[in-house]
Design an enzyme around this catalytic site. Sequence first.
Site, PDB file in Angstrom:
ATOM      1  N   ASP A 101       0.812  -1.154  -0.193  1.00 29.70           N
ATOM      2  CA  ASP A 101      -0.048   0.120   0.050  1.00 29.70           C
ATOM      3  C   ASP A 101       0.853   1.211   0.472  1.00 29.70           C
ATOM      4  O   ASP A 101       1.229   2.201   0.814  1.00 29.70           O
ATOM      5  CB  ASP A 101      -0.914  -0.198   1.305  1.00 29.70           C
ATOM      6  CG  ASP A 101      -2.478  -1.060   1.163  1.00 29.70           C
ATOM      7  OD1 ASP A 101      -2.583  -1.492  -0.019  1.00 29.70           O
ATOM      8  OD2 ASP A 101      -2.364  -1.842   2.012  1.00 29.70           O
ATOM      9  N   LYS A 137     -10.761  -6.395  -5.856  1.00 30.94           N
ATOM     10  CA  LYS A 137     -11.982  -6.496  -5.206  1.00 30.94           C
ATOM     11  C   LYS A 137     -13.589  -6.315  -5.860  1.00 30.94           C
ATOM     12  O   LYS A 137     -14.398  -5.078  -6.367  1.00 30.94           O
ATOM     13  CB  LYS A 137     -12.401  -5.955  -4.203  1.00 30.94           C
ATOM     14  CG  LYS A 137     -11.949  -5.847  -2.398  1.00 30.94           C
ATOM     15  CD  LYS A 137     -12.203  -4.502  -1.930  1.00 30.94           C
ATOM     16  CE  LYS A 137     -11.344  -5.420  -0.625  1.00 30.94           C
ATOM     17  NZ  LYS A 137      -9.584  -4.842  -0.405  1.00 30.94           N
ATOM     18  N   LEU A 138     -13.589  -7.077  -7.319  1.00 31.63           N
ATOM     19  CA  LEU A 138     -14.426  -6.742  -8.532  1.00 31.63           C
ATOM     20  C   LEU A 138     -15.575  -7.246  -8.209  1.00 31.63           C
ATOM     21  O   LEU A 138     -15.894  -7.846  -7.694  1.00 31.63           O
ATOM     22  CB  LEU A 138     -13.886  -7.894  -9.829  1.00 31.63           C
ATOM     23  CG  LEU A 138     -12.248  -7.875 -10.243  1.00 31.63           C
ATOM     24  CD1 LEU A 138     -11.888  -8.712 -11.111  1.00 31.63           C
ATOM     25  CD2 LEU A 138     -11.885  -6.037 -11.131  1.00 31.63           C
ATOM     26  N   HIS A 139     -16.625  -6.347  -9.468  1.00 31.00           N
ATOM     27  CA  HIS A 139     -17.692  -6.224  -8.791  1.00 31.00           C
ATOM     28  C   HIS A 139     -18.703  -5.773  -9.786  1.00 31.00           C
ATOM     29  O   HIS A 139     -18.524  -4.164  -9.258  1.00 31.00           O
ATOM     30  CB  HIS A 139     -18.491  -5.820  -7.439  1.00 31.00           C
ATOM     31  CG  HIS A 139     -20.359  -6.422  -7.396  1.00 31.00           C
ATOM     32  ND1 HIS A 139     -20.666  -6.963  -7.841  1.00 31.00           N
ATOM     33  CD2 HIS A 139     -20.569  -5.786  -6.558  1.00 31.00           C
ATOM     34  CE1 HIS A 139     -22.002  -6.797  -7.662  1.00 31.00           C
ATOM     35  NE2 HIS A 139     -22.290  -6.098  -6.454  1.00 31.00           N
ATOM     36  N   ILE A 198     -21.144  -5.664 -13.772  1.00 29.49           N
ATOM     37  CA  ILE A 198     -21.958  -6.931 -14.666  1.00 29.49           C
ATOM     38  C   ILE A 198     -21.357  -8.207 -14.918  1.00 29.49           C
ATOM     39  O   ILE A 198     -19.959  -7.866 -15.372  1.00 29.49           O
ATOM     40  CB  ILE A 198     -22.870  -6.181 -16.277  1.00 29.49           C
ATOM     41  CG1 ILE A 198     -21.417  -5.120 -16.883  1.00 29.49           C
ATOM     42  CG2 ILE A 198     -23.245  -5.108 -15.534  1.00 29.49           C
ATOM     43  CD1 ILE A 198     -21.669  -5.373 -18.326  1.00 29.49           C
ATOM     44  N   GLY A 241       0.667  -5.762   6.010  1.00 31.75           N
ATOM     45  CA  GLY A 241       1.527  -3.965   5.358  1.00 31.75           C
ATOM     46  C   GLY A 241       1.553  -3.130   6.017  1.00 31.75           C
ATOM     47  O   GLY A 241       3.187  -3.163   6.419  1.00 31.75           O
TER      48      GLY A 241
HETATM   49  O1  C5P Z   1      -1.611  -2.106   6.874  1.00 23.50           O
HETATM   50  P1  C5P Z   1      -2.468  -3.443   7.238  1.00 23.50           P
HETATM   51  O2  C5P Z   1      -2.011  -4.189   7.554  1.00 23.50           O
HETATM   52  O3  C5P Z   1      -3.197  -2.566   8.053  1.00 23.50           O
HETATM   53  O4  C5P Z   1      -2.955  -3.699   5.861  1.00 23.50           O
HETATM   54  C1  C5P Z   1      -3.986  -5.114   5.792  1.00 23.50           C
HETATM   55  C2  C5P Z   1      -4.172  -5.062   4.173  1.00 23.50           C
HETATM   56  O5  C5P Z   1      -5.116  -5.709   4.367  1.00 23.50           O
HETATM   57  C3  C5P Z   1      -4.463  -4.010   3.414  1.00 23.50           C
HETATM   58  O6  C5P Z   1      -3.727  -3.552   2.177  1.00 23.50           O
HETATM   59  C4  C5P Z   1      -6.068  -3.334   3.702  1.00 23.50           C
HETATM   60  O7  C5P Z   1      -6.963  -3.241   2.104  1.00 23.50           O
HETATM   61  C5  C5P Z   1      -6.617  -4.848   3.253  1.00 23.50           C
HETATM   62  N1  C5P Z   1      -7.977  -5.561   3.768  1.00 23.50           N
HETATM   63  C6  C5P Z   1      -8.023  -4.787   5.205  1.00 23.50           C
HETATM   64  N2  C5P Z   1      -9.037  -5.630   6.327  1.00 23.50           N
HETATM   65  C7  C5P Z   1     -10.093  -6.171   4.412  1.00 23.50           C
HETATM   66  C8  C5P Z   1      -9.690  -7.229   3.516  1.00 23.50           C
HETATM   67  C9  C5P Z   1      -8.378  -6.061   3.340  1.00 23.50           C
HETATM   68  O8  C5P Z   1      -7.287  -4.715   6.021  1.00 23.50           O
HETATM   69  N3  C5P Z   1     -11.017  -6.960   5.121  1.00 23.50           N
END
Ligand code: C5P
Length: 233
Positions: free
Chosen positions: A14, A65-67, A69, A208
Amino acid sequence: MAVSARDRLIVALDLPGVAAAEKTVAELGEEVTFYKVGYELVLAGGLDFAASLARSGKKLFLDLKLHDIANTVAHATERAAALGATFLTVHAFPATMKAAVEGRAKSKLKLLAVTVLTSWNDADLQESGYEIGVRDLVRRRAEQAAVLGIDGLIASAAEAAELRRVVGRSMLIVTPGVRPAGSEAGDQKRVMTPAAAIQAGADYIVVGRPIIGAKDRKAAARAVVAEIESALK
Ligand code: C5P
């Protein structure tokens, strides 16, 4: 074949641009084999970078995260497979999942369904017109995903154990919101350590900021892998 502890860690790139992503990947070196690329980097010119990452031998998780038609979802999924992605996320609406399964065809791409975003609660669902709570909707969508041929589920660590009971060993469970012991939770509300997430049934964990934002990123990644390893024993 058993997946090693190292290959179970997915680092979320990210980051606001390709230069920062390249620097991070170079710094992490052999310590990290799997990267998640999402909207932020993709919209900052990161799609070519993501494809080159896959060509270089790293595994690529495209978190789009596709959504849409069915026709659009099927073709977008086909493109993600051609790009070399290993994982792609889609929202767990039956028509969307069906289209993605069709688009994936015989490629090696694995589809992960987002059942209900973990930032949503019952009130958000109600406001959106649902007469079902988060827990039941997560369960229903997980069951539908399994039937439709989706490979795995995105699940918070808190949901992982229950989902494992719903889908058995038939699906992968990929868990974000993981925080190594002693690190900042940030905006993640329900966090678990890597070891606890694996013990709860996660196959892969997404981390992340605890790695990307660490002073010594490689050491931070190594510590997470060690935690996964201990949980697998
Ligand atoms: O920085 P961090 O460890 O919080 O990053 C988590 C990653 O997982 C981010 O890219 C976030 O978009 C993703 N994510 C999330 N929670 C979800 C789905 C995806 O934190 N429920």
